[in-house]
Enzyme design. Structure first.
Site, PDB file in Angstrom:
ATOM      1  N   CYS A  74      -8.058 -10.332  -4.680  1.00  0.00           N
ATOM      2  CA  CYS A  74      -6.675 -10.655  -4.740  1.00  0.00           C
ATOM      3  C   CYS A  74      -6.650 -11.175  -6.623  1.00  0.00           C
ATOM      4  O   CYS A  74      -7.604 -11.925  -6.926  1.00  0.00           O
ATOM      5  CB  CYS A  74      -6.092 -11.537  -4.114  1.00  0.00           C
ATOM      6  SG  CYS A  74      -4.292 -11.424  -4.365  1.00  0.00           S
ATOM      7  N   SER A 110       7.133 -12.685  -1.681  1.00  0.00           N
ATOM      8  CA  SER A 110       6.262 -13.680  -0.796  1.00  0.00           C
ATOM      9  C   SER A 110       6.951 -14.868  -1.814  1.00  0.00           C
ATOM     10  O   SER A 110       6.160 -15.233  -2.681  1.00  0.00           O
ATOM     11  CB  SER A 110       4.856 -13.458  -1.028  1.00  0.00           C
ATOM     12  OG  SER A 110       4.402 -14.389  -0.225  1.00  0.00           O
ATOM     13  N   LEU A 111       7.997 -15.656  -1.141  1.00  0.00           N
ATOM     14  CA  LEU A 111       8.542 -16.838  -2.062  1.00  0.00           C
ATOM     15  C   LEU A 111       7.969 -18.156  -1.810  1.00  0.00           C
ATOM     16  O   LEU A 111       7.664 -18.803  -2.659  1.00  0.00           O
ATOM     17  CB  LEU A 111      10.148 -16.647  -1.883  1.00  0.00           C
ATOM     18  CG  LEU A 111      10.900 -17.555  -2.833  1.00  0.00           C
ATOM     19  CD1 LEU A 111      10.795 -17.003  -4.226  1.00  0.00           C
ATOM     20  CD2 LEU A 111      12.334 -17.632  -2.227  1.00  0.00           C
ATOM     21  N   HIS A 112       8.333 -18.669  -0.655  1.00  0.00           N
ATOM     22  CA  HIS A 112       7.577 -19.840   0.108  1.00  0.00           C
ATOM     23  C   HIS A 112       8.368 -21.102  -0.709  1.00  0.00           C
ATOM     24  O   HIS A 112       8.258 -22.140  -0.017  1.00  0.00           O
ATOM     25  CB  HIS A 112       6.173 -19.918   0.112  1.00  0.00           C
ATOM     26  CG  HIS A 112       5.609 -18.528   0.524  1.00  0.00           C
ATOM     27  ND1 HIS A 112       5.845 -18.249   1.746  1.00  0.00           N
ATOM     28  CD2 HIS A 112       4.810 -17.583   0.242  1.00  0.00           C
ATOM     29  CE1 HIS A 112       5.262 -17.162   2.209  1.00  0.00           C
ATOM     30  NE2 HIS A 112       4.480 -16.829   0.991  1.00  0.00           N
ATOM     31  N   CYS A 149      -0.510  -2.643   8.019  1.00  0.00           N
ATOM     32  CA  CYS A 149      -0.591  -3.474   6.946  1.00  0.00           C
ATOM     33  C   CYS A 149      -1.832  -3.169   5.957  1.00  0.00           C
ATOM     34  O   CYS A 149      -2.902  -3.269   6.628  1.00  0.00           O
ATOM     35  CB  CYS A 149      -0.665  -4.735   7.544  1.00  0.00           C
ATOM     36  SG  CYS A 149      -0.965  -6.214   6.346  1.00  0.00           S
ATOM     37  N   GLU A 186      -9.799  -4.921   4.247  1.00  0.00           N
ATOM     38  CA  GLU A 186      -9.132  -4.895   5.720  1.00  0.00           C
ATOM     39  C   GLU A 186      -7.724  -4.417   5.609  1.00  0.00           C
ATOM     40  O   GLU A 186      -6.975  -4.677   4.734  1.00  0.00           O
ATOM     41  CB  GLU A 186      -9.311  -6.644   6.228  1.00  0.00           C
ATOM     42  CG  GLU A 186     -10.640  -6.761   6.493  1.00  0.00           C
ATOM     43  CD  GLU A 186     -10.899  -8.123   6.882  1.00  0.00           C
ATOM     44  OE1 GLU A 186     -11.859  -8.862   7.397  1.00  0.00           O
ATOM     45  OE2 GLU A 186      -9.739  -8.935   7.053  1.00  0.00           O
ATOM     46  N   GLY A 196      -4.722  -8.312  -1.621  1.00  0.00           N
ATOM     47  CA  GLY A 196      -4.326  -8.032  -3.120  1.00  0.00           C
ATOM     48  C   GLY A 196      -2.685  -8.040  -3.265  1.00  0.00           C
ATOM     49  O   GLY A 196      -2.142  -8.202  -2.557  1.00  0.00           O
ATOM     50  N   GLU A 197      -2.605  -8.065  -4.910  1.00  0.00           N
ATOM     51  CA  GLU A 197      -1.019  -7.969  -4.953  1.00  0.00           C
ATOM     52  C   GLU A 197      -0.741  -6.649  -5.759  1.00  0.00           C
ATOM     53  O   GLU A 197      -1.438  -6.044  -6.545  1.00  0.00           O
ATOM     54  CB  GLU A 197      -1.117  -8.797  -6.345  1.00  0.00           C
ATOM     55  CG  GLU A 197       0.086  -8.740  -7.210  1.00  0.00           C
ATOM     56  CD  GLU A 197       1.380  -8.869  -6.395  1.00  0.00           C
ATOM     57  OE1 GLU A 197       2.006  -7.872  -6.474  1.00  0.00           O
ATOM     58  OE2 GLU A 197       1.820  -9.998  -5.729  1.00  0.00           O
ATOM     59  N   CYS A 242      -1.042 -12.636   8.829  1.00  0.00           N
ATOM     60  CA  CYS A 242      -0.718 -12.876   7.532  1.00  0.00           C
ATOM     61  C   CYS A 242      -1.424 -13.920   6.803  1.00  0.00           C
ATOM     62  O   CYS A 242      -1.570 -15.129   7.410  1.00  0.00           O
ATOM     63  CB  CYS A 242       0.815 -13.243   7.394  1.00  0.00           C
ATOM     64  SG  CYS A 242       1.737 -11.869   7.623  1.00  0.00           S
ATOM     65  N   ASN A 284      -0.691 -19.274   9.599  1.00  0.00           N
ATOM     66  CA  ASN A 284      -1.962 -19.086  10.334  1.00  0.00           C
ATOM     67  C   ASN A 284      -2.817 -19.743   9.347  1.00  0.00           C
ATOM     68  O   ASN A 284      -3.292 -19.427   8.310  1.00  0.00           O
ATOM     69  CB  ASN A 284      -2.310 -17.612  10.224  1.00  0.00           C
ATOM     70  CG  ASN A 284      -0.868 -16.564  11.001  1.00  0.00           C
ATOM     71  OD1 ASN A 284      -0.828 -16.982  12.044  1.00  0.00           O
ATOM     72  ND2 ASN A 284      -0.343 -15.715  10.077  1.00  0.00           N
ATOM     73  N   CYS A 295      -3.641 -18.876   1.120  1.00  0.00           N
ATOM     74  CA  CYS A 295      -4.154 -17.417   1.730  1.00  0.00           C
ATOM     75  C   CYS A 295      -5.530 -17.267   1.293  1.00  0.00           C
ATOM     76  O   CYS A 295      -6.249 -17.533   0.321  1.00  0.00           O
ATOM     77  CB  CYS A 295      -3.218 -16.477   0.745  1.00  0.00           C
ATOM     78  SG  CYS A 295      -3.713 -14.690   1.260  1.00  0.00           S
ATOM     79  N   CYS A 329      -2.697 -17.779  -4.826  1.00  0.00           N
ATOM     80  CA  CYS A 329      -2.090 -18.711  -3.644  1.00  0.00           C
ATOM     81  C   CYS A 329      -2.897 -19.610  -2.718  1.00  0.00           C
ATOM     82  O   CYS A 329      -3.857 -19.009  -2.479  1.00  0.00           O
ATOM     83  CB  CYS A 329      -1.236 -17.793  -2.700  1.00  0.00           C
ATOM     84  SG  CYS A 329      -0.198 -16.702  -3.581  1.00  0.00           S
TER      85      CYS A 329
END
Length: 346
Positions: free
Chosen positions: A114, A220-222, A107, A94, A165-166, A339, A296, A121, A118
């Site tokens: 992936c 992408s830390l979080h 995007c 996508e 994906g990464e 996201c 989300n 996600c 995570c």
């Protein structure tokens, strides 16, 4: 036994020129074909109208163009568009067009599924099937550029590698795609308008710095606390924050480019003052920007957006420490295009 034809877009311009010379034709035919493939994004050899019918048939006999096909296009009430993109082998990824008053952003995805895990996600719940080829990444951008012109009356202005994906686990193909996207012989976009977002693969961040890439980096830390980050991003046990920070120091020393951190604040996970203060300490070594992203949901309710008071607390502490911070509202939630929601759910 039938032989599988090679995808012609795997050839460089020089290889195309050599191919034509071997066919007792002129080398410049390779230049013409290269232009059709990249600058004009031809889907078939039949489209290459400045080549003779015989030449087009010869290409048809020897090669294929494994072009993507937009299987389904969904439009959000806020103008966001999500494409379900079918690849030549039937797999689907996508990509998303995100419009604002001043820009349109693509995007794009870099893998089918992936490589990472995570827990918040939707994409990470899909098995990683394979990496995308450079042309498959490029095609996503071309498709979104056309939609941007058609539905928003302006060309695509920005690209973020924040889809499925990464990107750093498909590093070589991502770099080749960006080379084509930024080349005057491709789409001619500025690398400064491209952001590659990673969950944090220290070795590859160092390699990006050594390769002197011109695009921007987002992480992408979080969480800036190892135990918390590992609980939501289990691969952090393999790539701990110490290693990630050392790689980012190396990146900044080499590039002098500001680092962007993507950060979601969840209720009961990272919504305390100590979480915000740890983020400040992690960011302090270099000019940085923190994007606080609205969460989300992906159905199971395990992760919930923190109260606005927690977000306000983060903003206050970051600003007090002279760290740029923005609060980003999600787009395309009604079509699962925001996201963390990309999971081939139609």
């Amino acid at each position: 036994m039938a032989t599988t034809k090679k995808d012609i877009r795997a050839l460089s311009k020089e290889q195309l020129r050599e191919f034509f010379v071997k066919q007792d034709d002129k080398a410049f035919r390779g230049n013409q074909v290269y232009e059709w493939l990249w600058s004009k994004s031809a889907h078939t050899f039949e489209d290459m109208t400045n080549l003779s019918i015989e030449t087009r048939q010869m290409l048809e006999d020897n090669f294929v163009i494994n072009h993507i096909h937009v299987d389904t296009m969904q439009k959000s009430s806020d103008g966001t568009i999500k494409n379900a993109v079918r690849l030549h082998d039937g797999l689907i990824v996508e990509s998303v067009l995100i419009p604002t008053k001043t820009r349109t952003t693509a995007c794009v995805s870099s893998q089918v599924g992936c490589s990472l895990d995570c827990r918040f996600c939707a994409t990470s719940r899909l098995k990683r099937m394979r990496n995308l080829n450079p042309d498959e990444i490029y095609d996503q951008v071309v498709a979104i550029d056309k939609e941007s012109r058609l539905y928003h009356n302006k060309p695509l202005s920005n690209i973020v590698f924040m889809g499925m994906g990464e990107p750093l686990m498909n590093y070589n193909n991502v770099l080749k795609a960006i080379d084509k996207i930024t080349s005057p012989e491709g789409l001619g976009m500025s690398p400064r308008r491209i952001v590659v977002s990673t969950s944090g693969v220290p070795k590859m961040i160092r390699k990006m710095a050594d390769d002197e890439v011109k695009f921007k980096l987002a992480v992408s830390l979080h969480s800036a606390i190892d135990e918390v980050r590992t609980s939501i991003m289990p691969f952090n046990a393999t790539f701990p924050l110490k290693d990630l920070r050392e790689a980012l120091v190396y990146w900044f020393e080499k590039t002098k480019n500001r680092i962007t951190y993507e950060y979601v604040v969840w209720k009961g996970i990272n919504d305390k003052r100590e979480d915000a203060e740890a983020l400040v300490q992690f960011c302090k070594f270099a000019p940085s920007k923190v994007n606080l992203i609205e969460y989300n949901p992906i159905d199971d309710g395990e992760f919930q957006q923190a109260d606005s008071a927690a977000t306000d607390m983060y903003v206050s502490i970051l600003e007090r420490n002279n760290i740029t911070v923005t609060v980003r509202r999600s787009r395309g939630k009604d079509i699962d295009a925001a996201c963390g929601q990309l999971a081939n759910k139609q």
